[in-house]
Design an enzyme around this catalytic site. Structure first.
Site, PDB file in Angstrom:
ATOM      1  N   ASP A 120       0.859  -0.926   0.208  1.00 17.23           N
ATOM      2  CA  ASP A 120       0.224  -0.047  -0.181  1.00 17.23           C
ATOM      3  C   ASP A 120       0.809   1.167  -0.411  1.00 17.23           C
ATOM      4  O   ASP A 120       1.487   1.334   0.795  1.00 17.23           O
ATOM      5  CB  ASP A 120      -0.575  -0.180   1.573  1.00 17.23           C
ATOM      6  CG  ASP A 120      -2.281   0.829   1.350  1.00 17.23           C
ATOM      7  OD1 ASP A 120      -1.638   1.720   0.651  1.00 17.23           O
ATOM      8  OD2 ASP A 120      -3.089   1.100   1.750  1.00 17.23           O
ATOM      9  N   GLU A 158       0.071   4.194  -0.604  1.00 17.06           N
ATOM     10  CA  GLU A 158      -1.188   5.082  -1.372  1.00 17.06           C
ATOM     11  C   GLU A 158      -1.709   5.811  -2.222  1.00 17.06           C
ATOM     12  O   GLU A 158      -1.523   5.652  -3.252  1.00 17.06           O
ATOM     13  CB  GLU A 158      -0.837   6.909  -0.299  1.00 17.06           C
ATOM     14  CG  GLU A 158      -1.451   8.037   0.312  1.00 17.06           C
ATOM     15  CD  GLU A 158      -2.904   7.261   0.967  1.00 17.06           C
ATOM     16  OE1 GLU A 158      -4.145   6.145  -0.030  1.00 17.06           O
ATOM     17  OE2 GLU A 158      -3.305   6.847   2.387  1.00 17.06           O
ATOM     18  N   ASN A 159      -3.096   5.177  -2.096  1.00 19.03           N
ATOM     19  CA  ASN A 159      -3.801   5.814  -3.547  1.00 19.03           C
ATOM     20  C   ASN A 159      -3.609   4.431  -4.897  1.00 19.03           C
ATOM     21  O   ASN A 159      -3.310   4.642  -5.523  1.00 19.03           O
ATOM     22  CB  ASN A 159      -3.655   7.148  -4.319  1.00 19.03           C
ATOM     23  CG  ASN A 159      -4.155   8.219  -3.502  1.00 19.03           C
ATOM     24  OD1 ASN A 159      -5.214   8.330  -3.556  1.00 19.03           O
ATOM     25  ND2 ASN A 159      -3.268   9.697  -3.146  1.00 19.03           N
ATOM     26  N   GLY A 193      -4.011   4.083   5.128  1.00 12.66           N
ATOM     27  CA  GLY A 193      -2.881   4.850   6.191  1.00 12.66           C
ATOM     28  C   GLY A 193      -4.458   6.030   6.827  1.00 12.66           C
ATOM     29  O   GLY A 193      -4.120   7.438   7.400  1.00 12.66           O
ATOM     30  N   ASP A 194      -6.025   6.676   5.369  1.00 18.77           N
ATOM     31  CA  ASP A 194      -6.664   7.414   5.841  1.00 18.77           C
ATOM     32  C   ASP A 194      -7.822   6.432   6.820  1.00 18.77           C
ATOM     33  O   ASP A 194      -8.689   7.230   7.168  1.00 18.77           O
ATOM     34  CB  ASP A 194      -6.650   8.092   4.727  1.00 18.77           C
ATOM     35  CG  ASP A 194      -7.916   6.566   3.865  1.00 18.77           C
ATOM     36  OD1 ASP A 194      -7.705   5.696   4.308  1.00 18.77           O
ATOM     37  OD2 ASP A 194      -8.101   6.712   2.662  1.00 18.77           O
TER      38      ASP A 194
END
Ligand SMILES: *[C@@H]1O[C@H](CO)[C@@H](O)[C@H](O)[C@H]1NC(C)=O
Ligand SMILES: *[C@@H]1O[C@H](CO)[C@@H](O)[C@H](O)[C@H]1NC(C)=O
Ligand SMILES: *[C@@H]1O[C@H](CO)[C@@H](O)[C@H](O)[C@H]1NC(C)=O
Ligand SMILES: *[C@@H]1O[C@H](CO)[C@@H](O)[C@H](O)[C@H]1NC(C)=O
Ligand SMILES: *[C@@H]1O[C@H](CO)[C@@H](O)[C@H](O)[C@H]1NC(C)=O
Length: 309
Positions: A226, A228-229, A303-304
């Site tokens: 991962d 991010e995005n 992460g979010d």
């Protein structure tokens, strides 16, 4: 600069039987001997250093809300699960803290709300049921960390973890039979504000069968990164058949990253050999080279604070 290494023998859960007793060098002793000491070392099932006698994890019981810590049976050994069993007898226990054995104090605690809210009061994530992931290690019963959707742990102020484009390596042992396709069951490096701050702001191990961003051969579960995005399984976004469906009962999952280079490795934690599923350049999309790692540590969430896995 040292590579930054996270260690976990637990997420989703850990090891089953290993044939011989734990030998003299723990995993983090081996990393230290090769010049890349662990900067975070999490395990509810065992000491990750041959000399470690400190707390592995803390549990809280429902009957009176008091806590106790579980330590290894002796230096370097597996967890004394009897301490948990006695403390939690007749009531439910939750894992409140997973201690960092590295000496840097990078404890993992209940994750709070981020871009996504958790399912508990205040938007926090759930804590793991302390008895839901029993596992035998060196013939002794121990407990891993059972992550169900909504459960998450985090440290947004970690000490010594990689930031920016600095190199790092991470590994975790997962129960291969417990996964889903939601976003995102991760362990690794994430945003320090619990929000999606853009491409390349994370570098964490993902384990599961999500096909939304990336996928591998077969039906999964796959080890992906991962970043991010995107969950990445190889050189390009999307499907990379070099990343196999894992079939061992338990899975060793490794993600390593350095400037414009990263790798996925995996194997059977009971036999010791790793295979390389990807080793090459960063994704060609903007934001991933250089990376923008922030250095927080997450377990069980994105992460979010995405909590669907
Ligand atoms: C424990 O072992 C680690 C790595 O093997 C080493 O860095 C550390 O200094 C040791 N701690 C003690 C108290 O001996
Ligand atoms: C434990 O704490 C929770 C949350 O603060 C509270 O709702 C509950 O009543 C407490 N239980 C006991 C036995 O004190
Ligand atoms: C394990 O924990 C139990 C319960 O706290 C305690 O009685 C026992 O002495 C511990 N075992 C070791 C080897 O420390
Ligand atoms: C980070 O950990 C190291 C090693 O334990 C310690 O010397 C240092 O003071 C810590 N830094 C912070 C900001 O806590
Ligand atoms: C925790 O997990 C155990 C074992 O699966 C189960 O028996 C127990 O009901 C669970 N407790 C809660 C509060 O869900």
């Amino acid at each position: 600069m040292f590579s930054r290494l996270y260690l976990l023998w637990a997420a989703g859960l850990s090891l089953c039987l290993i044939a011989s007793p734990l030998v003299a060098a723990g995993p983090c002793d081996l990393y230290a001997a090769w010049g890349t000491p662990c900067v975070a070392a999490h395990s509810t099932t065992r000491a990750l250093y041959n000399n470690y006698t400190g707390p592995l994890y803390e549990v809280k019981r429902q009957s009176d809300n008091t806590t106790t810590t579980v330590t290894p049976l002796s230096a370097g050994a597996v967890a004394n699960a009897t301490a948990q069993d006695e403390f939690c007898s007749g009531t439910n226990c939750l894992i409140t803290v997973i201690f960092d054995q590295s000496g840097r104090g990078n404890q993992l605690r209940q994750a709070g709300p981020g871009g996504f809210r958790g399912s508990e009061a205040g938007g926090n994530d759930k804590l793991a049921n302390a008895t839901a992931a029993p596992v035998f290690l060196s013939g002794k019963k121990t407990y891993g960390v059972f992550i169900s959707p909504g459960t998450g742990y985090r440290n947004n102020a970690a000490n010594g973890t990689a930031t920016g484009d600095e190199p790092q390596g991470m590994y975790a042992i997962f129960d291969r039979t417990h996964y889903n396709s939601g976003c995102c069951f991760d362990y690794g490096n994430a945003e320090t504000n619990s929000k999606d701050t853009g491409n390349g702001h994370m570098e964490a191990i993902y384990f599961g069968s999500s096909k939304y961003w990336g996928s591998g051969a077969g039906k999964g579960p796959w080890i992906m990164a991962d970043l991010e995005n995107g969950l990445f399984s190889g050189a390009s976004p999307g499907n990379n058949p070099g990343d196999p469906t894992n079939t061992y009962r338990f899975v060793t999952a490794v993600v390593k990253g350095e400037p414009n280079k990263w790798a996925i490795r995996g194997g059977d934690p009971t036999s010791g050999l790793l295979s390389t599923f990807y080793d090459g350049a960063r994704p060609a999309k903007s934001g991933y080279s250089p990376m923008h790692k922030e250095g927080a540590i997450i377990l069980g969430i994105g992460g979010d604070n995405s909590i669907s896995a």
